[in-house]
Design a protein around this motif. Structure first.
Motif, PDB file in Angstrom:
ATOM      1  N   HIS A 130       2.422 -17.989  26.595  1.00  0.00           N
ATOM      2  CA  HIS A 130       2.761 -20.121  27.731  1.00  0.00           C
ATOM      3  C   HIS A 130       1.375 -20.684  27.776  1.00  0.00           C
ATOM      4  CE1 HIS A 130       3.702 -23.852  29.556  1.00  0.00           C
ATOM      5  NE2 HIS A 130       5.525 -23.392  29.318  1.00  0.00           N
ATOM      6  N   PRO A 131       0.948 -21.453  28.136  1.00  0.00           N
ATOM      7  CA  PRO A 131      -0.777 -22.159  28.072  1.00  0.00           C
ATOM      8  C   PRO A 131      -0.746 -21.849  29.769  1.00  0.00           C
ATOM      9  CG  PRO A 131      -0.146 -23.679  27.217  1.00  0.00           C
ATOM     10  CD  PRO A 131       1.253 -22.614  27.101  1.00  0.00           C
ATOM     11  N   GLU A 132       0.318 -22.033  30.649  1.00  0.00           N
ATOM     12  CA  GLU A 132      -0.219 -21.670  32.047  1.00  0.00           C
ATOM     13  C   GLU A 132      -0.142 -20.002  32.507  1.00  0.00           C
ATOM     14  OE1 GLU A 132       3.434 -23.442  34.081  1.00  0.00           O
ATOM     15  OE2 GLU A 132       2.089 -25.886  32.864  1.00  0.00           O
TER      16      GLU A 132
ATOM     17  N   GLU B 265       9.912 -25.608  22.632  1.00  0.00           N
ATOM     18  CA  GLU B 265       9.383 -25.573  24.044  1.00  0.00           C
ATOM     19  C   GLU B 265       7.853 -25.583  23.105  1.00  0.00           C
ATOM     20  OE1 GLU B 265       9.401 -23.562  27.695  1.00  0.00           O
ATOM     21  OE2 GLU B 265      11.630 -23.417  27.251  1.00  0.00           O
TER      22      GLU B 265
ATOM     23  N   ASN C 188      -2.212 -25.681  19.145  1.00  0.00           N
ATOM     24  CA  ASN C 188      -1.709 -26.781  19.310  1.00  0.00           C
ATOM     25  C   ASN C 188      -0.268 -27.318  18.151  1.00  0.00           C
ATOM     26  OD1 ASN C 188      -2.355 -26.597  21.518  1.00  0.00           O
ATOM     27  ND2 ASN C 188      -3.511 -28.748  21.552  1.00  0.00           N
TER      28      ASN C 188
ATOM     29  N   TYR D  34      -2.914 -26.254  24.749  1.00  0.00           N
ATOM     30  CA  TYR D  34      -3.947 -25.664  25.705  1.00  0.00           C
ATOM     31  C   TYR D  34      -4.969 -26.581  25.535  1.00  0.00           C
ATOM     32  CZ  TYR D  34      -0.866 -22.251  24.119  1.00  0.00           C
ATOM     33  OH  TYR D  34       0.082 -20.582  23.678  1.00  0.00           O
TER      34      TYR D  34
ATOM     35  N   TRP E 273       3.768 -26.918  23.465  1.00  0.00           N
ATOM     36  CA  TRP E 273       3.294 -26.447  24.585  1.00  0.00           C
ATOM     37  C   TRP E 273       1.524 -27.145  24.317  1.00  0.00           C
ATOM     38  CZ3 TRP E 273       4.007 -20.085  23.522  1.00  0.00           C
ATOM     39  CH2 TRP E 273       4.756 -20.039  24.644  1.00  0.00           C
TER      40      TRP E 273
END
Length: 156
Positions: A88-90, A15, A29, A21, A19
């Motif tokens: 996490h980017p989010e 995961e 990345n 970005y 990711w």
């Protein structure tokens, strides 16, 4: 935010490696390869999840947290615990960085009592540098690697 850390496992590692970005953070990345997967599963990486067991981020300690080129510039003198982290980017840019980093620092300080803590940050990442300074880190050393400049920061 309730956070829990676990040793990195294959599911979490895959995961993390997926990711993506946005610019300029796309520097962070990665691609899922056997080599990058093995790096995350080398025993020095930990997953950070929330109460719902959603992956929020990760951290690593030791040599895995160092930028290899920094060795030739003397950026990594002995006697420090190095750590690195990713979110996490989010989850970035929401104002949760201080709590997230504090959680990780508390784990490291508990495990490595009486060792000074050091991290390495890309100099373009002003958002992270501001957070680390707020947490008591000060710039210690600077070096260049692959067209990017980095600073080591030590917890004062």
């Amino acid at each position: 935010m309730q956070l829990i850390s676990h040793k990195m496992n294959k599911q979490y590692a895959k995961e993390v490696l997926g990711w993506k970005y946005n610019h300029p953070y796309n520097f962070y990345n990665n691609e899922l390869t056997n080599e990058t997967l093995q790096e995350l599963l080398n025993g020095s990486y930990y997953a950070v999840v929330n109460a719902e067991k959603n992956l929020i981020g990760f951290f690593c300690v030791g040599e895995s947290a160092q930028v290899p080129t920094g060795q030739q510039f003397g950026a990594y003198v002995d006697g420090f615990i190095d750590f690195g982290l990713g979110m996490h980017p989010e989850e970035t840019g929401k104002g949760d960085g201080y709590e997230y980093c504090t959680f990780i620092l508390n784990l490291i300080e508990e495990k490595y009592k009486n060792f000074p803590i050091r991290l390495t940050v890309a100099n373009f990442n002003k958002r992270a540098i501001h957070l680390y300074e707020k947490m008591g880190f000060v710039k210690s050393n600077e070096f260049n690697s692959n067209n990017c400049s980095f600073s080591t920061m030590i917890k004062g």
